[in-house]
Design a protein around this motif. Sequence first.
Motif, mmCIF file in Angstrom:
data_model
loop_
_atom_site.group_PDB
_atom_site.id
_atom_site.type_symbol
_atom_site.label_atom_id
_atom_site.label_comp_id
_atom_site.label_asym_id
_atom_site.label_seq_id
_atom_site.Cartn_x
_atom_site.Cartn_y
_atom_site.Cartn_z
ATOM 1 N N THR A 414 0.843 -1.194 0.000
ATOM 2 C CA THR A 414 0.000 0.000 0.000
ATOM 3 C C THR A 414 0.879 1.246 0.000
ATOM 4 O O THR A 414 2.005 1.257 0.539
ATOM 5 N N GLY A 415 0.369 2.295 -0.594
ATOM 6 C CA GLY A 415 1.112 3.556 -0.654
ATOM 7 C C GLY A 415 1.989 3.693 -1.874
ATOM 8 O O GLY A 415 2.721 4.687 -2.000
ATOM 9 N N SER A 416 1.966 2.714 -2.774
ATOM 10 C CA SER A 416 2.781 2.814 -3.985
ATOM 11 C C SER A 416 2.110 3.726 -5.001
ATOM 12 O O SER A 416 0.925 4.049 -4.917
ATOM 13 N N ARG A 417 2.915 4.155 -5.985
ATOM 14 C CA ARG A 417 2.363 4.955 -7.076
ATOM 15 C C ARG A 417 1.491 4.082 -7.976
ATOM 16 O O ARG A 417 1.702 2.864 -8.059
ATOM 17 N N LEU A 419 -0.220 2.975 -11.645
ATOM 18 C CA LEU A 419 0.041 2.906 -13.075
ATOM 19 C C LEU A 419 -0.886 3.827 -13.845
ATOM 20 O O LEU A 419 -0.467 4.473 -14.828
ATOM 21 N N GLU A 420 -2.148 3.931 -13.424
ATOM 22 C CA GLU A 420 -3.114 4.780 -14.130
ATOM 23 C C GLU A 420 -2.673 6.243 -14.120
ATOM 24 O O GLU A 420 -2.794 6.954 -15.140
ATOM 25 N N ASP A 421 -2.147 6.675 -12.954
ATOM 26 C CA ASP A 421 -1.703 8.080 -12.873
ATOM 27 C C ASP A 421 -0.481 8.310 -13.757
ATOM 28 O O ASP A 421 -0.333 9.370 -14.381
ATOM 29 N N TYR A 422 0.388 7.352 -13.811
ATOM 30 C CA TYR A 422 1.591 7.512 -14.625
ATOM 31 C C TYR A 422 1.259 7.587 -16.112
ATOM 32 O O TYR A 422 1.874 8.365 -16.854
ATOM 33 N N LEU A 423 0.269 6.780 -16.575
ATOM 34 C CA LEU A 423 -0.074 6.769 -17.993
ATOM 35 C C LEU A 423 -0.925 7.962 -18.398
ATOM 36 O O LEU A 423 -0.764 8.490 -19.505
ATOM 37 N N THR A 424 -1.826 8.400 -17.535
ATOM 38 C CA THR A 424 -2.752 9.473 -17.917
ATOM 39 C C THR A 424 -2.221 10.863 -17.565
ATOM 40 O O THR A 424 -2.338 11.800 -18.355
ATOM 41 N N LYS A 425 -1.591 10.997 -16.380
ATOM 42 C CA LYS A 425 -1.145 12.307 -15.932
ATOM 43 C C LYS A 425 0.337 12.533 -16.184
ATOM 44 O O LYS A 425 0.836 13.657 -16.048
ATOM 45 N N GLY A 426 1.049 11.453 -16.502
ATOM 46 C CA GLY A 426 2.478 11.585 -16.767
ATOM 47 C C GLY A 426 3.276 11.930 -15.538
ATOM 48 O O GLY A 426 4.147 12.801 -15.588
ATOM 49 N N ALA A 441 1.569 0.257 -8.667
ATOM 50 C CA ALA A 441 0.335 -0.473 -8.354
ATOM 51 C C ALA A 441 -0.772 -0.084 -9.326
ATOM 52 O O ALA A 441 -0.572 0.732 -10.239
ATOM 53 N N ASN A 442 -1.941 -0.675 -9.175
ATOM 54 C CA ASN A 442 -3.096 -0.287 -9.999
ATOM 55 C C ASN A 442 -4.311 -0.110 -9.101
ATOM 56 O O ASN A 442 -4.378 -0.627 -7.983
ATOM 57 N N LYS A 443 -5.291 0.622 -9.623
ATOM 58 C CA LYS A 443 -6.507 0.933 -8.862
ATOM 59 C C LYS A 443 -7.586 -0.140 -9.005
ATOM 60 O O LYS A 443 -8.650 -0.040 -8.406
#
Length: 547
Positions: A414-417, A419-426, A441-443
């Motif tokens: 828990t508390g990891s970054r 993947l969705e934020d990295y792909l969409t928000k960069g 991680a993923n949501k």
Amino acid sequence: MLSTSRTMAAFVINTLSSEFIKMYSARLSDTYNRTISFLADFLEQKRMALRVQMNGLRDYKIRNRVLNLDEQAKSLYGQMAEFELRREVAKKDVIAYGVAIRNIDNKFSTNDRKYFESAVSGINQSIVTTKQRLRALNEAYVKSNFDPKYKAGLDSIQTKLSAQINESTDRYVYSPLSLKENLVTQKLTMEVERDLAANSLATIEAELKTLNNKFDGLVPNEARVQEFETAIDIAGREYMEALQKYNDARLASSFPATLKIAEKALPGVIQPSKKIVLVILSGVISFAFCLFILFILYFFDSSIRYPQQLANATDRPVLGFVNQLGGGFRISELQNEHTSEGKIELFRNLIRSIRFELDNEFPDPKILSITSLSEGSGKTLLILSLAWAFSKINKRVLIIDGNFNAADITKLNTGSRYLEDYLTKGDATTTAAHGSISILANKGGDVSLLELADEARIKEALATLKTQYDTILVDAGSLVSMNKAKEWITFSDAVVAVFESGHSISYEDRSKIEYLKGLNGKMAGWVLTGAQDILKQSGRVSKQVAE
């Protein structure tokens, strides 16, 4: 007691056998006789009980003059119905004739009635006498339940009464100035019919009351008779059962089981005992039977337990295998290099062997997608263990949890970054240090990789990650959701498939294996997890080709 004489030993054995047979036959015969005697007494008791009930029913019917209750009830019902019908007809006639007579009387004046009554006084006396005779005969007809023998007398008296009425009208007893002789005749006739109907009504009511009383008297008789009949039925069944048992016992005693000596003892040489031979023979047969059962189980067992079996079945190399650690294992135990537990040390060595095969075949940087044929094959533990193994050789390692349906790695970290934020928000990623392990991680949710971003963006993001990390391990999910796993495999440099030991390859798994074989060299190989039988040699295993 031992005997030195062979003849004496044979004589004793034969004599004892004969005496035993005689004693057994005598006891068997005595048992049969006592059984038959008991059943005979029991049968006589049941016969007497049945006879008492039948005599009770007979005496009750004689005392209460009961012949056949069903027929008597039907006869009484029929008589009551007929009398009720005649009662209704008589009531109707009394009312109808009364109304008609009153209507005729209303047509006469006071003087007419006085003249008429004075003129017919003589003939009326004869009519009254005839009416009395007719009434008496009608009562007898009704009480006899309308016996036809009274019908002729009734018809004769009614004919005489009609003649007397006609005679009274023929004398011009009425006023010569009036033409009402026909009304007078009708009135006299109606009075006769009314009187007959009224008389019949009273007689019918009395007979109905008598019939109802008779019918009420049948009810207690019916209850008592049913009680007797039920008792007779029970006693009869008990008697028949006792009779059947008595007959069976008599039949068994007629053909008793007798014992005979199959082979008499004869004097001869003492034969050696065969006990040891029989024990050895039974042991050999049992051992052979067990071997046969084990062979059948082995022959029909299609489960895969060794790397060579997996390589032969899939026609693809096996990178290695890992042993089963059991429940409650934590990844921190793997990282603790000071532990002395044998199975954990073996697990670390086997993971290092798999890491060597992958690192030797695919140079850095590289993206490795880890998949399996089904869920629950140990894929998550393998990914975390490989990440530890790569970090131990000073590699920068990134774990991407690409299993959106079952995000086990995300739950453990828990508390990891994301993947969705990295792909969409960069989201910018920091430069990783050598020997470190990072996690994306993923949501979760029912999504796939290409639904998060387009192909160009994914390639760009993974290319950026490859500049920051030496090895990227992707949990691509199982091939049950083949479309989601395929998307990750498309962007990967190599694919590692996980297979759990002790399972067999089903018909549905064949298409998944063919897909992995058609990846044009991207399929690195298999890893066998949860192995029970530990081999001395580990490493890459290819399909064995028969010479």
